[in-house]
Every structure is written in C-alpha cells, then in structure tokens.
Design a protein around this motif. Structure first.
Motif, PDB file in Angstrom:
ATOM      1  N   ASN A   1      -2.274  -7.405  -4.852  1.00 29.25           N
ATOM      2  CA  ASN A   1      -3.400  -6.898  -4.238  1.00 29.25           C
ATOM      3  C   ASN A   1      -3.740  -7.617  -2.692  1.00 29.25           C
ATOM      4  O   ASN A   1      -4.877  -8.087  -2.563  1.00 29.25           O
ATOM      5  CB  ASN A   1      -4.701  -7.048  -4.978  1.00 29.25           C
ATOM      6  CG  ASN A   1      -5.726  -5.972  -5.117  1.00 29.25           C
ATOM      7  OD1 ASN A   1      -5.558  -5.200  -3.886  1.00 29.25           O
ATOM      8  ND2 ASN A   1      -6.315  -5.918  -5.846  1.00 29.25           N
TER       9      ASN A   1
ATOM     10  N   GLU B   1       0.888  -1.230  -0.003  1.00 27.37           N
ATOM     11  CA  GLU B   1      -0.154   0.024  -0.273  1.00 27.37           C
ATOM     12  C   GLU B   1       0.925   1.290   0.123  1.00 27.37           C
ATOM     13  O   GLU B   1       0.597   2.283  -0.807  1.00 27.37           O
ATOM     14  CB  GLU B   1      -0.887  -0.159   1.197  1.00 27.37           C
ATOM     15  CG  GLU B   1      -1.864   0.975   1.364  1.00 27.37           C
ATOM     16  CD  GLU B   1      -2.697   1.202   2.641  1.00 27.37           C
ATOM     17  OE1 GLU B   1      -3.260   0.298   2.883  1.00 27.37           O
ATOM     18  OE2 GLU B   1      -2.691   2.056   3.194  1.00 27.37           O
TER      19      GLU B   1
ATOM     20  N   LYS C   1       3.024  -0.164 -12.438  1.00 29.69           N
ATOM     21  CA  LYS C   1       2.975  -0.772 -10.890  1.00 29.69           C
ATOM     22  C   LYS C   1       2.677  -2.329 -10.776  1.00 29.69           C
ATOM     23  O   LYS C   1       1.403  -2.643 -11.165  1.00 29.69           O
ATOM     24  CB  LYS C   1       1.905  -0.094 -10.028  1.00 29.69           C
ATOM     25  CG  LYS C   1       2.309   1.165  -9.842  1.00 29.69           C
ATOM     26  CD  LYS C   1       1.529   2.305  -9.308  1.00 29.69           C
ATOM     27  CE  LYS C   1       0.207   2.885 -10.240  1.00 29.69           C
ATOM     28  NZ  LYS C   1      -0.759   3.623  -9.576  1.00 29.69           N
TER      29      LYS C   1
ATOM     30  N   GLU D   1       2.248   1.901  -3.401  1.00 26.35           N
ATOM     31  CA  GLU D   1       1.023   2.369  -4.388  1.00 26.35           C
ATOM     32  C   GLU D   1       0.923   3.575  -4.372  1.00 26.35           C
ATOM     33  O   GLU D   1       1.134   4.504  -5.243  1.00 26.35           O
ATOM     34  CB  GLU D   1      -0.245   1.434  -3.922  1.00 26.35           C
ATOM     35  CG  GLU D   1      -1.251   1.516  -4.913  1.00 26.35           C
ATOM     36  CD  GLU D   1      -1.207   0.307  -5.936  1.00 26.35           C
ATOM     37  OE1 GLU D   1      -0.987  -0.701  -5.586  1.00 26.35           O
ATOM     38  OE2 GLU D   1      -1.245   0.783  -7.220  1.00 26.35           O
TER      39      GLU D   1
END
Ligand code: ATP
Ligand code: MG
Length: 160
Positions: free
Chosen positions: A33, A7, A29, A10
């Motif tokens: 997930n 995260e 990217k 990201e």
C-alpha cells in the motif's frame, strides 16, 4: 512517464477479475500500500503484464488461484505472477521467450494466440533496463517474474 506500478497492477487485477468471472478464478493481490514509482512507457509495460496475466488465465483450471505479488527491493521492484495451471516442461522453459514458440502445438491450437507475447515482453522489459524470468513445474503451475528499476526521481528522493 513516472507511474505508480502498484496502482497500475491493482487496477489491472481488478479488470481481469471482472472479465474472468465465469471462470471462477481467484485473484490474490499482494501489492503493498505504498507508491512504487517507475519510469515506463505505460501502455507498453501494461501490455506486457496483460500478456503475462492472460497467459496465467489461459492455462489455469477453472477455480484456480492467480497470485500477483509485488515486492519492493532497494533498487528495483519485483512482480511475480503465479498460477496453478498446466505448467511448462523444464526443457521448454528457455524457449518460451523465442518468437512464435508455443509449448504444445495441439494445446496451443485450442487456446489461440501467436506465441509472440513473451518474446515482446522480454524485449520491452529489457528496453526498460529490467528483466523477466519464468519458472514452472509441469502440471503444477508457473511463475513469471518481472523486475523493473525505480524511477530516477524516486532514487534522488524527489518523489516521496
Ligand atoms: P500470444 O501471447 O501471442 O497470444 P501465446 O500466449 O501462445 O500467444 P506467449 O505468451 O509468448 O504466447 O507464450 C509462449 C508459450 O509459453 C505459450 O504458448 C504457452 O505454451 C507457454 N506459456 C506461457 N505462459 C504460460 C503459463 N502461465 N502456463 C503455461 N504455459 C505458459
Ligand atoms: Mg500470451
């Protein structure tokens, strides 16, 4: 603290996409997930990735692709940042982690910086029990790989 590295990366990639719009760079990217928990000093570790991606941006041609690829392993998570920039001659590669080392003095003068970024990155990543390596082809591009151990909590199955 325990942080989700995927995260954080990201968010960082999105920030770089915004601030480099005029350079027409493509950020690819490849970030799974799923939460990837690491025990880190968030500000310091993100300063490391910030420097790595800043280098990729600095040494890329306009329109180049910068790939951030996160690969979860069994004990560690690996983050590879690849650019299509000027690259680093093989003989210079071991020196880029030295304090104040910069590959080409003329190029370095134009692009600014102190040559401390990767030296600090190595110290910081090693202090987190990880490691950092660089692999580059002159005139073709560079990959910087950072490996960090998962959070102790995750290993014990406390964090799912
Ligand atoms: P600072 O990070 O302190 O602003 P810097 O970027 O020059 O300065 P480092 O990040 O330590 O310093 O990098 C050291 C040198 O390694 C750079 O000067 C550059 O010559 C070379 N280098 C680092 N990353 C790349 C890259 N992605 N492509 C080409 N050369 C690179
Ligand atoms: Mg730098």
């Amino acid at each position: 603290e325990t942080e989700d590295l995927g995260e954080l990366l990201e968010q960082m990639a999105e920030r770089f996409e915004m601030i480099t719009k005029d350079r027409n760079l493509h950020f690819s990217k490849m970030i799974p997930n799923q939460p990837l928990y690491v025990d880190i000093d968030k500000d310091k570790v993100m300063q490391v990735f910030d420097n790595i991606v800043s280098n990729a941006v600095k040494y890329s041609p306009d329109g180049g692709t910068i790939t951030i690829k996160v690969t979860p392993g069994p004990q560690t998570v690996n983050v590879e940042t690849t650019d299509e920039g000027v690259g680093i001659p093989k003989e210079s590669q071991p020196k880029v982690f030295d304090r104040f080392y910069r590959v080409d003095k003329a190029r370095a003068r134009n692009l600014g910086g102190t040559g401390l970024g990767l030296a600090i990155a190595k110290e910081l990543i090693e202090s987190h029990h990880g490691f950092i390596t660089i692999d580059s082809e002159w005139q073709q591009g560079t990959t910087v790989a950072v490996t960090l151990p998962y959070s102790a909590l995750e290993k014990e199955g406390v964090v799912e």
